[in-house]
Enzyme design. Structure first.
Site, PDB file in Angstrom:
ATOM      1  CG  ASP A 137     -12.718  36.221 -15.517  1.00  0.00           C
ATOM      2  OD1 ASP A 137     -12.587  37.591 -16.040  1.00  0.00           O
ATOM      3  OD2 ASP A 137     -12.359  35.288 -16.123  1.00  0.00           O
TER       4      ASP A 137
ATOM      5  CD  GLU B 132     -15.323  42.345 -17.000  1.00  0.00           C
ATOM      6  OE1 GLU B 132     -14.848  42.608 -18.251  1.00  0.00           O
ATOM      7  OE2 GLU B 132     -14.113  42.403 -16.337  1.00  0.00           O
TER       8      GLU B 132
ATOM      9  CG  ASP C 138     -11.815  43.670 -14.158  1.00  0.00           C
ATOM     10  OD1 ASP C 138     -12.185  42.387 -14.196  1.00  0.00           O
ATOM     11  OD2 ASP C 138     -11.695  44.216 -15.252  1.00  0.00           O
TER      12      ASP C 138
ATOM     13  CB  ILE D 278      -9.629  38.004 -13.981  1.00  0.00           C
ATOM     14  CG1 ILE D 278      -9.581  36.867 -12.778  1.00  0.00           C
ATOM     15  CG2 ILE D 278      -8.288  38.031 -14.652  1.00  0.00           C
ATOM     16  CD1 ILE D 278      -9.478  35.699 -13.196  1.00  0.00           C
ATOM     17  CG  ASP D 279      -8.299  44.959 -15.319  1.00  0.00           C
ATOM     18  OD1 ASP D 279      -8.793  45.085 -16.256  1.00  0.00           O
ATOM     19  OD2 ASP D 279      -7.412  46.071 -14.969  1.00  0.00           O
TER      20      ASP D 279
ATOM     21  CB  THR E  53      -9.606  37.873 -19.048  1.00  0.00           C
ATOM     22  OG1 THR E  53     -10.579  38.047 -17.948  1.00  0.00           O
ATOM     23  CG2 THR E  53      -9.825  36.336 -19.117  1.00  0.00           C
TER      24      THR E  53
ATOM     25  CG  ASP F 245     -11.738  47.922 -17.328  1.00  0.00           C
ATOM     26  OD1 ASP F 245     -11.552  46.803 -16.860  1.00  0.00           O
ATOM     27  OD2 ASP F 245     -12.638  48.113 -18.509  1.00  0.00           O
TER      28      ASP F 245
END
Length: 388
Positions: free
Chosen positions: A88, A113, A176, A178-179, A181, A325
Site C-alpha cells: 500500500d 488513502e 487508492d 491498493i483498493d 487490501t 474508493d
C-alpha cells in the site's frame, strides 16, 4: 460565448479553458455543472493519461512482487484496525514520484488513502526500510525514468504528498494505492485505482487489476492469463489491455435489459456491504444467478467490459464513502456506457473533498436496467426501514 473559442496554431477552433471556467461561474449551479462537464469532454488529457497508466503499471509490478513473497511483517494495522501492507505504502510512493516526474509543468495535488504517520514511529523502522527497498527496486527498471535511489525521507515525503483534501477547484489526483487490501492478503482481487479531478469532475480513470483474468470473470475456469489495465478519459471511451502491454481494446457494459438475466457484483467482505439488502433487491428484480463477490474496484472494471450487469454497495450505518474508493471506477464504467448513482438515483459528487457523502449506497448498471434497479432499491430500503 464566442470568447470561449480560440484558434489553435493549426487554424482549428479550440476551447479557451479559462474562459469556460469564467463563464460557468456566471450561471446557476446546475447549468454551470452541466456546461463544465460538456466543456471538459472536449478537452484532451492525453499527457495525464499516459502518466497515469505508467504510474499504475509500475505500482502493479510492485504489488505483484510483494504479494508473491508476502510475510507477516509486511502487514500492519491502521488506527481503524484495517490492514495496511508495505505494498500500500510502496504503491502510493511510486505513483506520486512518477506523476510528478512525468508532469513537471503541472501543479501537483494528490488525494490518497495512506500517510506516513505510523511509519515515522520507532517500531516501524524495519517496515520503512523494506518499503524503501521495494520502491527503489521498482523504480530501477529502465522505463521508470528515475535515475537515482530514493532515501527513506524521500519515500515518506512521496507518501505524504497524498494529504490533499481535493475540492471543486483545480486538478486533483485521487488514489487508492491498493483498493481491496484484504483481497490482496488472500491472494485474490485488488486494484490500483487512480483518477483525476478537474474542477470537481472525474476526467480520467485508470484501474490496474493484477489478478483479474483477461477473459470474463463469468467463466469459472480462470486458468488463463491475468493482469488487466483499464483506462478512460472523459469523452473518449474505456479501453482494456494486459498489464504486459497488449494492444488496447475498447470495452462496453452489457446491453442486457431483462433483470432476470442479470448477474450482480457485490463486495466480498460482508463488513463492506449489506449482503442481505442486496439479496432483497435481487429478489425484487427476479435475478436468478447467485451474486459474484469480488474485492475492490475490480468490480467496476469487470462490469465495464460486460462480465456482469449490476454492482451494488450498501455500507453499514455510519460509514462514509471516500472518493478514492470510486473515482477511477466511476469513470471507467461511465465511459463504457454505464451509469453510477447513489441509492437515491443522484450522480456522485466528487467535488466535496475526501468524502462522497452519498445517500445510503452506490448502484451501477447499464441505462436499460437502471430504472428497474432504482425502483427495487427504493422499495427494499423502505421495507428495511419499516422493519427496524
Amino acid at each position: 460565448m464566442l470568447a470561449v473559442l480560440g484558434v489553435s496554431s493549426s487554424g482549428c477552433a479550440s476551447i479557451n479553458r479559462a474562459a469556460v471556467l469564467n463563464l460557468t461561474g456566471l450561471l446557476k449551479p446546475f447549468h454551470s455543472r452541466r456546461l463544465a462537464v460538456r466543456a471538459l469532454s472536449s478537452m484532451s488529457y492525453n499527457a495525464q493519461l499516459d502518466a497515469a497508466k505508467k504510474a499504475a503499471t509500475l505500482a502493479a509490478r510492485l504489488c505483484q512482487k510483494v504479494q508473491k513473497k508476502l510475510v507477516q511483517t509486511d502487514v500492519q494495522s491502521k488506527s481503524d484496525q484495517s490492514p495496511v501492507t508495505v505494498a500500500d505504502y510502496g504503491s502510493q510512493a511510486v505513483i506520486s514520484v512518477i506523476l510528478q516526474k512525468e508532469l513537471p509543468s503541472y501543479s501537483f495535488s494528490l488525494v490518497a488513502e495512506e500517510d506516513s504517520e505510523d511509519l515515522r514511529k520507532e517500531h516501524s523502522q524495519e517496515t520503512l526500510q523494506r518499503i524503501t527497498e521495494i520502491v527503489n527496486d521498482t523504480l530501477a527498471c529502465a522505463d521508470s525514468g528515475i535515475t537515482s535511489a530514493l532515501s527513506q525521507e524521500d519515500v515518506l515525503a512521496a507518501i505524504d504528498s497524498g494529504r490533499s483534501d481535493g475540492g471543486p477547484s483545480g486538478f486533483h489526483w485521487v488514489l487508492d494505492p491498493i483498493d481491496g487490501t484484504k483481497g490482496f492478503l488472500r491472494g485474490d482481487q485488488y486494484a490500483i485505482a487512480l483518477g483525476l479531478l478537474d474542477e470537481g469532475n472525474v476526467v480520467l480513470g485508470v484501474l490496474a487489476c493484477p489478478n483479474l483474468p483477461l477473459a470474463s470473470v463469468a467463466y469459472h475456469d480462470h486458468e488463463g492469463d491475468s493482469g488487466c489495465l483499464f483506462f478512460a478519459q472523459v469523452g473518449g471511451g474505456t479501453y482494456m489491455q494486459s498489464l504486459e502491454g497488449s494492444s488496447p481494446k475498447k470495452v462496453h457494459v452489457t446491453d442486457i435489459e431483462n433483470p432476470e438475466e442479470a448477474s450482480i457484483f457485490e463486495a466480498f467482505e460482508a463488513a463492506h456491504s449489506m449482503h442481505d439488502l442486496s439479496s432483497l433487491i435481487a429478489k425484487k428484480l427476479g435475478v436468478k444467478a447467485s451474486p459474484v463477490r469480488i474485492d475492490s474496484q475490480a468490480k467496476y472494471a469487470a462490469l465495464s467490459r460486460g462480465d456482469g450487469a449490476i454492482y451494488m454497495r450498501f455500507p453499514h450505518k455510519g460509514y462514509r464513502e471516500k472518493i478514492w474508493d470510486h473515482a477511477a471506477g466511476y469513470l471507467v464504467v461511465s465511459e463504457a456506457g454505464g451509469i453510477v448513482r447513489d441509492a437515491a438515483g443522484k450522480p456522485l459528487d466528487f467535488s466535496r473533498g475526501r468524502y462522497l457523502d452519498s445517500d445510503t449506497g452506490i448502484i451501477v448498471t447499464n441505462q436499460k436496467l437502471m430504472p428497474a434497479l432504482l425502483k427495487a432499491v427504493s422499495e427494499s430500503l423502505a421495507e428495511k426501514a419499516s422493519s427496524l
